[in-house]
Design an enzyme around this catalytic site. Structure first.
Site, PDB file in Angstrom:
ATOM      1  CG  HIS A 209      -1.816  -0.998   1.435  1.00 27.28           C
ATOM      2  ND1 HIS A 209      -2.508  -1.302  -0.143  1.00 27.28           N
ATOM      3  CD2 HIS A 209      -2.068  -2.113   2.341  1.00 27.28           C
ATOM      4  CE1 HIS A 209      -3.551  -2.205   0.211  1.00 27.28           C
ATOM      5  NE2 HIS A 209      -2.987  -2.931   1.350  1.00 27.28           N
TER       6      HIS A 209
ATOM      7  CD  GLU B  57      -3.784  -8.704   5.166  1.00 28.06           C
ATOM      8  OE1 GLU B  57      -3.814  -7.242   6.108  1.00 28.06           O
ATOM      9  OE2 GLU B  57      -2.340  -8.697   4.286  1.00 28.06           O
TER      10      GLU B  57
HETATM   11  C1  3PY Z   1      -3.987  -4.240   7.800  1.00 20.58           C
HETATM   12  O1  3PY Z   1      -3.848  -3.570   8.678  1.00 20.58           O
HETATM   13  O2  3PY Z   1      -4.303  -4.513   7.502  1.00 20.58           O
HETATM   14  C2  3PY Z   1      -2.284  -3.799   6.826  1.00 20.58           C
HETATM   15  O3  3PY Z   1      -2.321  -4.988   5.964  1.00 20.58           O
HETATM   16  C3  3PY Z   1      -1.438  -2.993   7.698  1.00 20.58           C
HETATM   17  O4  3PY Z   1      -1.043  -1.715   6.893  1.00 20.58           O
HETATM   18 MG    MG Z   2      -3.764  -5.379   4.865  1.00 17.57          MG
END
Ligand code: 3PY
Ligand code: MG
Length: 259
Positions: free
Chosen positions: A50, A154
């Site tokens: 990002h 994530e």
């Molecule tokens: C998230 O919090 O999803 C990240 O990838 C941190 O940059």
């Molecule tokens: Mg992320």
């Protein structure tokens, strides 16, 4: 504090049981990572997912962070494992790979970070030799221990596969992206890195890492959060970001100037 060649410090200090705080740099200028490494951060990360950091800047940043005596990490774009190998050749001590959602994702990632017999990294360590302080054969013997592969957790799939990701040969630990995880765990209802469901998952992730002796990393947007999460078992935490620090610093100084 462990001393030695900058590249060796990341895995060496983590293995010695230290908790590390790193900067998180998304601006496409190597002097940003360098400046952070000259502060009291333990390591500096350049963000190519990002963040705006391109490959040339990342290579320069790794060298400048090394000149400051610190190890550098890089976050690669999703699935860009070939770039992971190139960044290791440039001397990155660690690679953070986003969206690793299965043992198969983890296996592919590790295959680009580790030399045989664990993975399939191709030989050509260029700058890594200088930053490790080792000659070719010695570097080859130690490389799989020196460079760490951190799989980002994530999504719900990643959480479900957590143990098999951690058990994948060549995966040294995880790095949690709490914002994406909050989006996943709330079914897209919100983005909140401090959401209670994320918090519960973090406890589980830290425990799984501790049991296996693996690195538990976490993106933390404030120093306060990093301190709390370090106490809860996350031994590699980011502290803020370059952009956030600039915004906060600018606001504080302008408020002081304007009263
Ligand atoms: C998230 O919090 O999803 C990240 O990838 C941190 O940059
Ligand atoms: Mg992320």
């Amino acid at each position: 504090m462990t001393t030695g060649a900058p590249l060796a410090l990341l895995s060496g200090r983590l293995r010695a049981g230290e908790s590390l705080y790193m900067s998180w740099c998304g601006m496409n200028d190597s002097s940003v990572a360098e400046a952070s490494a000259r502060e009291n951060f333990d390591a500096a990360l350049v963000d190519m997912q990002h963040g705006m950091v391109d490959f040339t800047t990342a290579v320069r940043a790794i060298a400048l962070v090394g000149l400051a005596g610190k190890p550098a990490l890089a976050r690669i774009p999703v699935g860009d494992f070939a770039t992971a190998s190139r960044l290791l050749d440039a001397g990155a001590a660690g690679i953070v790979a986003p969206m690793i959602n299965s043992a198969e994702d983890a296996r592919r990632f590790a295959s680009f970070v580790k030399f045989p017999p664990i993975g399939e990294r191709s030989w050509g360590p260029q700058r890594a030799l200088a930053l490790s302080g080792l000659e070719g054969a010695a570097y080859f013997r130690q490389a799989n221990d020196l460079h760490v592969a951190l799989a980002m957790i994530e999504t719900r799939d990643a959480l479900a596969a957590l143990d098999s990701i951690l058990d994948t040969p060549g995966i040294d630990g995880v790095f949690v992206g709490p914002s994406d995880l909050s989006i996943a765990l709330t079914g897209g209802a919100t983005v909140d890195a401090h959401h209670p469901d994320v918090d519960a998952a973090l406890g589980h992730i830290a425990a799984s890492c501790r049991t296996r002796g693996k690195i538990a990393g976490l993106f933390c947007i404030t120093g306060k959060r990093a301190k709390e999460m370090s106490a809860r078992g996350f031994n590699l935490c980011s502290v803020s970001t370059d952009g956030a620090m600039m915004r906060l610093g600018a606001r504080a100084e302008l408020a002081a100037a304007r009263g």
